[in-house]
Scaffold this active site. Structure first.
Site, PDB file in Angstrom:
ATOM      1  N   ASP A  11       0.794  -1.230   0.000  1.00  0.00           N
ATOM      2  CA  ASP A  11       0.000   0.000   0.000  1.00  0.00           C
ATOM      3  C   ASP A  11       0.830   1.287   0.000  1.00  0.00           C
ATOM      4  OD1 ASP A  11      -1.714  -2.047   0.559  1.00  0.00           O
ATOM      5  OD2 ASP A  11      -2.480  -1.213   2.428  1.00  0.00           O
ATOM      6  N   GLU A  61     -10.607  -1.768   3.919  1.00  0.00           N
ATOM      7  CA  GLU A  61      -9.283  -1.240   4.262  1.00  0.00           C
ATOM      8  C   GLU A  61      -9.062   0.114   3.600  1.00  0.00           C
ATOM      9  OE1 GLU A  61      -6.355  -4.945   4.923  1.00  0.00           O
ATOM     10  OE2 GLU A  61      -6.802  -4.581   2.822  1.00  0.00           O
TER      11      GLU A  61
END
Length: 560
Positions: A145, A306
């Protein structure tokens, strides 16, 4: 020498000072120690075997305090590659192995003991044919990420989930790169390291006067939220002495994203909590008050929610603005694995209200390899610029690279548009991509942009090479779809989930396509930003042939 667009680091000399580490002290069937010689080099190179089991390594300092605790797949039978461990004041490696002795043999015979090497420098020059030319990647190791992105004083800052001790997921730190043009990225020193509260999961940064304030998830026995402050424009951070700043009694509680809400004059934190997003507010960035939750019965719930983001965006052709809540989900994507969904509505500083019916699901990108999308804080000219992790959790650990794994998507600008009583997110390649466009060329190159003018109600685009590997893209005006078939794209054997056809709905007719090709990726956009599709590809040789039916294509070389 041409400047490397992915990271303009210099290749370092691979200078070995001593060939081997000292003979290990064997303490049991799965326990050994290695005495470090800090006069032999700045680093010890740890040999990694990706099929091996994780070994828990404790780096013990000269005062016998534990300095680092990385998990490393130390080589048992073969060495796939090396990772550097800075010695500093370390005196000892205390290692616990978890492989079974009957499968791995005697501990004293492991390959890692013979191949640990001392060095003053670590060679990061590219050894991967699939490493992109104009996409951001780490110099080595695993990346997932994007984190904490912000713009300040003419510099774009990109942090990212990084494992410096192997090219598979583990040991989450915040890596750091900077750019002045969103394209050429300079590697920076590691920004935020694990501590007693846990490893460092995803989060965000805000700029407050002369400070940069980072918020991240401390992933220990439970997931809690922590804060760190930088006074040197995000180069180094000092962790807040009263961390954690926010806790909860649920296992999945992570990825804080911070914004300033002008209407209430308060800071807002939105974070993922299981399968919902929770919203908190604060006057000082330290003390947070719960305001509301969003998500029950809305959108896709095929996996854990998320990496949220919350932003206000203009609606094309109007003076109106609406709020968009970004929700990344894994699994549950439209073609399996991870993906980015979003919701459009209103936010009053306390509560997000979605304007669509609860069962409506909207995806920002209809490829397999677009996840963890978040935006840069404080982007100039009120732009909302995002980048995504260009992979999928179904196979990210197994893609055919080893020196590094994973890249980021090209930067994209977001806005909103309306179609048949619904509002959708517009996704357009950032204007900085135009600056990369070089001369028009007659054939495909391994790094290029293909611009296709649609001339028929059906347009077929075929990329291929001399080995018969191909990617087929089809726009169908009647069906209002765009599809990409990578089932014959090259190496697909590493995962059953990889060979697939991805199909996107098209909200309105496409007149022009922009297709970005790099060594291991294809990103296709409606030029007006109403469709985006991102897919990895691993051809054994570059695609050199382009055939278009129902349209006219121009190929532009991407300047390196």
């Amino acid at each position: 020498m041409k400047k490397n667009l992915l990271t303009s680091f210099a290749a370092l000399t691979f200078a070995m000072i001593a060939s081997n580490a000292q003979t290990p002290m064997i303490l049991g069937e799965n326990h050994a120690m290695v005495r470090l010689d800090d006069n032999a080099g700045k680093y010890i190179l740890l040999p990694v075997e990706e099929k091996a089991e994780i070994a828990n390594v404790r780096v013990v300092g000269k005062d016998n305090n534990v300095m680092h605790t990385p998990n490393v797949k130390l080589a048992v039978n073969n060495t796939d590659y090396y990772v550097p461990l800075k010695i500093g004041d370390g005196q000892l490696l205390d290692i616990i192995f978890h492989g079974e002795r009957r499968h791995s043999g005697n501990l004293k015979d492991y390959v890692c003991w013979r191949e640990m090497k001392y060095t003053d420098n670590f060679d990061t020059s590219n050894r991967e044919k699939y490493r992109p030319v104009y996409h951001h990647t780490p110099r080595y190791g695993w990346m997932n990420d994007p984190n904490g992105m912000f713009y300040k004083d003419g510099v774009w800052h990109l942090y990212y989930q990084w494992n410096p001790y192997g090219s598979q997921w583990e040991n989450m730190n915040w890596g750091h790169s900077t750019s002045r043009d969103l394209i050429h990225w300079e590697p920076q020193p590691l920004a935020i390291e694990p501590d007693g509260l846990g490893t460092i999961f995803s989060g965000s940064c805000v700029t407050d006067k002369d400070k940069v304030v980072a918020f991240y998830t401390s992933a220990g026995q439970s997931q809690t939220q922590s804060m760190a402050v930088s006074t040197d424009n995000g180069q180094t951070f000092t962790k807040y002495e009263r961390n954690p700043i926010l806790t909860a009694d649920i296992p999945d509680f992570r990825d804080p994203n911070i914004l300033w809400h002008e209407g209430t004059k308060r800071w807002i934190m939105i974070l993922a909590a299981g399968q919902e997003m929770r919203i908190y507010s604060s006057a000082n960035l330290k003390d947070w008050t719960y305001e509301s939750s969003f998500g029950k019965e809305y959108g896709n719930h095929g996996g854990v929610w998320e990496c949220p983001d919350l932003m206000e965006l203009p609606v094309r052709g109007t003076t109106e603005k609406k709020w968009m809540l970004v929700c990344n989900i894994n699994p549950g994507g439209p073609f399996g694995g991870s993906a980015t969904q979003y919701f459009i509505g209103d936010f009053d500083g306390k509560k997000f209200t979605c304007e669509s019916m609860p069962k409506v699901t909207k995806w920002m990108d209809y490829g397999k390899d677009h996840y963890a999308t978040v935006s840069f804080y404080n982007a100039p000219d009120n732009r909302r610029v995002v980048m995504a992790w260009m992979s999928n959790w179904q196979y990210a650990n197994d893609v055919p690279t080893q020196q590094y794994r994973s890249a980021n998507s090209i930067p994209r600008d977001l806005d909103l548009y309306e179609y048949k009583d619904e509002t959708y997110c517009g996704v357009t390649p950032s204007k900085e991509m135009l600056a990369l466009r070089g001369k028009k060329v007659k054939t495909l190159t391994d790094a290029c942009e293909v611009v296709v003018d649609i001339k028929s109600n059906t347009c077929e685009i075929l990329l291929s090479n001399s080995k018969g590997e191909q990617v087929k893209m089809v726009y169908d005006e009647k069906k209002q779809t765009f599809a990409m078939d990578r089932t014959k794209s090259g190496n697909t054997s590493f995962s059953e989930a990889f060979p697939t056809v991805t199909t996107a709905p098209v909200y309105g007719n496409i007149q022009k396509l922009r297709i970005f090709i790099d060594h291991s990726s294809i990103e296709a956009f409606d030029a007006e930003g109403r469709m985006a599709m991102t897919n990895l590809v691993f051809p054994t040789e570059p695609y050199t042939t382009l055939k278009v039916k129902g349209g006219k294509a121009n190929v532009y070389n991407i300047e390196r």
